[in-house]
Design a protein around this motif. Structure first.
Motif, PDB file in Angstrom:
ATOM      1  N   UNK A 207       0.822  -1.216   0.000  1.00 19.22           N
ATOM      2  CA  UNK A 207       0.000   0.000   0.000  1.00 19.22           C
ATOM      3  C   UNK A 207       0.857   1.267   0.000  1.00 19.22           C
ATOM      4  N   UNK A 208       1.990   1.205   0.705  1.00 19.07           N
ATOM      5  CA  UNK A 208       2.914   2.341   0.718  1.00 19.07           C
ATOM      6  C   UNK A 208       3.489   2.595  -0.664  1.00 19.07           C
ATOM      7  N   UNK A 209       3.832   1.515  -1.364  1.00 21.78           N
ATOM      8  CA  UNK A 209       4.336   1.588  -2.743  1.00 21.78           C
ATOM      9  C   UNK A 209       3.313   2.277  -3.638  1.00 21.78           C
ATOM     10  N   UNK A 210       2.059   1.797  -3.536  1.00 21.86           N
ATOM     11  CA  UNK A 210       0.993   2.286  -4.402  1.00 21.86           C
ATOM     12  C   UNK A 210       0.722   3.777  -4.149  1.00 21.86           C
ATOM     13  N   UNK A 211       0.652   4.143  -2.870  1.00 21.82           N
ATOM     14  CA  UNK A 211       0.345   5.517  -2.493  1.00 21.82           C
ATOM     15  C   UNK A 211       1.444   6.475  -2.980  1.00 21.82           C
ATOM     16  N   UNK A 212       2.700   6.039  -2.875  1.00 18.04           N
ATOM     17  CA  UNK A 212       3.814   6.909  -3.303  1.00 18.04           C
ATOM     18  C   UNK A 212       3.723   7.183  -4.803  1.00 18.04           C
ATOM     19  N   UNK A 213       3.372   6.142  -5.577  1.00 17.81           N
ATOM     20  CA  UNK A 213       3.205   6.345  -7.020  1.00 17.81           C
ATOM     21  C   UNK A 213       2.117   7.376  -7.265  1.00 17.81           C
ATOM     22  N   UNK A 214       0.956   7.163  -6.648  1.00 14.49           N
ATOM     23  CA  UNK A 214      -0.202   8.038  -6.878  1.00 14.49           C
ATOM     24  C   UNK A 214       0.110   9.482  -6.488  1.00 14.49           C
ATOM     25  N   UNK A 215       0.728   9.643  -5.303  1.00 12.56           N
ATOM     26  CA  UNK A 215       1.039  11.009  -4.846  1.00 12.56           C
ATOM     27  C   UNK A 215       2.050  11.705  -5.755  1.00 12.56           C
ATOM     28  N   UNK A 216       2.769  10.931  -6.562  1.00 16.30           N
ATOM     29  CA  UNK A 216       3.745  11.525  -7.479  1.00 16.30           C
ATOM     30  C   UNK A 216       3.273  11.479  -8.934  1.00 16.30           C
ATOM     31  N   UNK A 217       1.941  11.301  -9.071  1.00 14.59           N
ATOM     32  CA  UNK A 217       1.321  11.297 -10.407  1.00 14.59           C
ATOM     33  C   UNK A 217       1.888  10.240 -11.345  1.00 14.59           C
ATOM     34  N   UNK A 218       2.243   9.096 -10.783  1.00 17.10           N
ATOM     35  CA  UNK A 218       2.640   7.976 -11.639  1.00 17.10           C
ATOM     36  C   UNK A 218       1.498   6.962 -11.551  1.00 17.10           C
ATOM     37  N   UNK A 219       0.949   6.579 -12.683  1.00 22.04           N
ATOM     38  CA  UNK A 219      -0.198   5.674 -12.657  1.00 22.04           C
ATOM     39  C   UNK A 219       0.219   4.315 -12.095  1.00 22.04           C
ATOM     40  N   UNK A 220      -0.596   3.803 -11.154  1.00 26.95           N
ATOM     41  CA  UNK A 220      -0.335   2.478 -10.617  1.00 26.95           C
ATOM     42  C   UNK A 220      -0.658   1.440 -11.674  1.00 26.95           C
ATOM     43  N   UNK A 221       0.261   0.484 -11.892  1.00 27.70           N
ATOM     44  CA  UNK A 221       0.058  -0.543 -12.908  1.00 27.70           C
ATOM     45  C   UNK A 221       0.206  -1.908 -12.244  1.00 27.70           C
ATOM     46  N   UNK A 222      -0.935  -2.616 -12.091  1.00 25.04           N
ATOM     47  CA  UNK A 222      -0.912  -3.870 -11.316  1.00 25.04           C
ATOM     48  C   UNK A 222      -0.034  -4.934 -11.981  1.00 25.04           C
ATOM     49  N   UNK A 223       0.232  -4.767 -13.300  1.00 21.51           N
ATOM     50  CA  UNK A 223       1.059  -5.789 -13.954  1.00 21.51           C
ATOM     51  C   UNK A 223       2.536  -5.650 -13.566  1.00 21.51           C
ATOM     52  N   UNK A 224       2.863  -4.583 -12.840  1.00 23.22           N
ATOM     53  CA  UNK A 224       4.246  -4.411 -12.376  1.00 23.22           C
ATOM     54  C   UNK A 224       4.434  -4.941 -10.947  1.00 23.22           C
ATOM     55  N   UNK A 225       3.366  -5.516 -10.394  1.00 24.94           N
ATOM     56  CA  UNK A 225       3.472  -6.072  -9.040  1.00 24.94           C
ATOM     57  C   UNK A 225       3.558  -7.592  -9.127  1.00 24.94           C
ATOM     58  N   UNK A 226       4.603  -8.149  -8.571  1.00 24.80           N
ATOM     59  CA  UNK A 226       4.826  -9.594  -8.614  1.00 24.80           C
ATOM     60  C   UNK A 226       4.797 -10.132  -7.181  1.00 24.80           C
ATOM     61  N   UNK A 227       4.080 -11.240  -6.992  1.00 29.09           N
ATOM     62  CA  UNK A 227       3.956 -11.797  -5.647  1.00 29.09           C
ATOM     63  C   UNK A 227       5.041 -12.847  -5.401  1.00 29.09           C
ATOM     64  N   UNK A 228       5.722 -12.718  -4.276  1.00 29.15           N
ATOM     65  CA  UNK A 228       6.637 -13.775  -3.834  1.00 29.15           C
ATOM     66  C   UNK A 228       5.825 -14.700  -2.939  1.00 29.15           C
TER      67      UNK A 228
END
Lengths: 339, 339
Positions: free
Chosen positions: B200-221
């Motif tokens: 969630x911290x990752x996602x929020x930082x992107x949004x607050x910096x006007x970078x669109x969140x892209x779920x295909x860039x998130x990989x689950x370990x």
């Protein structure tokens, strides 16, 4: 919430404490219906037998003690995993203590464990330990003791080690076979048996291959050999003996310090200096260059030590004689990029 | 050797058991001479008070339990060191159990510890744990419980964590400030709160910096995020998204896997891809390139958790009310070579 007692269960069900106790132990002379009622109520009330009272009756604590020099250490973490796995199988609990390589801590910790009436003790000695009365106290309490890794040869108990002298001998012979001739050794401190044995293996390998032993090529890593020792001694040896072509380190952590120094000052590994570690820590496979090392089976050492201890605890319980064992586990050379 | 009893000491000295007991407890109404005689003989005979009987009387075990997912883990090793240091100060012993990230193990281990009547329990939850009845059982036994690192937000007890969401937010903001724009995230599995919060911290930082969140860039370990997850996911992301310029990993172990993959296939770090870890494991400072990461204060987390637990044990002993605490420890960004 107060702890539930047998008496409360008995009062609530209008039966005797003896019946409750028998029901929980599944005695045949209690009816199935009563048993079920007792078990249901016991579960509802979160009843657990008072282990202090049980211990007082059985004189067993179902707990063993483990004293190791330090936890933040890949080798000991693996040993502990092996021990916990064996304990888990037998529903035993393990109290873990760190001596921090201090003899005084070790002594105090043994007292704590004996006071706690643990059923047995597993230990790897601190680097400071050079007298063994505290170990004899364990034995005089008739508490089974198994030493592993850093052991006291003269204490009469079971021991699990690797053959440190042979492993070091093989390691240095391997370097010689690879063509290295001026091989320095960064040894551990003077007390622990494994440090002595690795040094002796190094020396013997040189002699057997007609390379004169040169004491000025041996550097001591004080106390608990670590990363900084490797770094500092690498700097020293490179300045004092630019002719060396290989270093055999007493442990991977020291070897990683050597690699760091060489990387910083631009000494090529293994072409200018080869580096060989000991223990096969996880990080050795991920640093650059990847470290060649001796695989020391920590998990197996833990398992074997614990399994011998549990055997001795059982023999003692059944008043059977115990024959102490000295087990040496196999090691092997892992060749990577640094040699 | 049989355990020495007070009776034997009394018989040997020709005094009463009560006098022996008083002498050992340093009561004023026993003469100094008698005290000395008792103490000398007790030492000679290796007398130790029977802790089971002492426990039955005091209802204290002077032992706490610790359940962690795994021991072979730099972060947890450091936590344990902090806990052992606090326990040592108070002459408390620590029983350590590994859940191996399995919910069923965790449940069983709680039962073992409660049966053992430990005075308190410290826990970091397994990645599988998504129901909390077993934690409530601890509380219903009136046994103090402190959760740390992987906690259950809704369970009513003290908690020690870092602010995972803020730490991740700061980490990703730092990458963005450095000029990275296409930032992938290798996250932990879906259950543990810290893995959710870092995501969630990752996602929020992107949004607050006007970078669109892209779920295909998130990989689950999956499960227990490790080295192999980092390696495999790095391979995947490089093939599927050659445009990415940075990866934020849920833990250093994953980041080390990424670095290994990039080193093998010749991807330059940080010029082609920057890598940022989380936790500051020791090895992060010795690999090449050295890993930038978030410093997670494991030792402090251990110390603080243990110190809160011991406070609660004392309050309970004195029948005083306990106010649960939720402590968040500070983190910081360690800038090295990989970003």
């Amino acid at each position: 919430m107060k702890d539930t007692t047998l008496k409360e269960i008995a009062t609530k069900l209008g039966i005797s404490i003896t019946t409750v106790s028998k029901a929980l132990k599944n005695y045949p002379d209690v009816s199935a219906k009563t048993k079920q009622a007792v078990i249901d109520l016991a579960q509802n009330l979160h009843y657990t037998p008072n282990s202090f009272a049980v211990n007082l009756r059985t004189k067993e604590s179902k707990t063993i003690g483990l004293i190791i020099p330090t936890l933040v250490h890949d080798f000991f973490s693996n040993v502990i995993q092996g021990i916990l796995e064996e304990a888990e199988k037998r529903d035993y609990l393990v109290i873990i203590l760190q001596s921090n390589e201090k003899f005084e801590f070790e002594k105090k910790q043994i007292d704590l464990l004996l006071n706690k009436r643990v059923d047995g003790i597993l230990m790897s000695l601190s680097n400071e330990t050079d007298e063994f009365e505290h170990l004899k106290t364990i034995l005089s309490h008739n508490t089974p003791l198994v030493l592993f890794d850093k052991i006291a040869k003269l204490v009469n108990c079971s021991k699990v080690t690797i053959n440190d002298r042979k492993a070091a001998y093989d390691a240095v012979s391997y370097l010689i076979k690879k063509g290295y001739k001026k091989i320095a050794h960064f040894r551990g401190s003077y007390l622990p048996q494994n440090s002595i044995d690795r040094f002796l293996g190094y020396k013997k390998a040189l002699e057997d291959n007609n390379i004169a032993y040169d004491s000025s090529l041996v550097f001591v890593c004080e106390n608990n050999p670590d990363f900084e020792d490797g770094y500092a001694n690498a700097k020293k040896v490179v300045n004092e003996h630019p002719e060396i072509d290989a270093i055999f380190a007493v442990t991977d952590l020291v070897a990683v310090g050597i690699i760091k120094y060489c990387n910083e000052v631009g000494i090529a590994i293994p072409t200018q200096i080869a580096v060989l570690g000991f223990s096969n820590w996880f990080m050795s496979s991920v640093i650059s260059p990847k470290l060649s090392t001796i695989d020391q089976p920590g998990f197996e050492i833990g398992r074997k030590s614990a399994s011998i201890l549990f055997d001795e605890i059982n023999l003692k319980k059944n008043n059977l004689p115990v024959v102490f064992q000295s087990i040496e586990l196999e090691t092997s050379i892992i060749e990577r990029e640094s040699t």
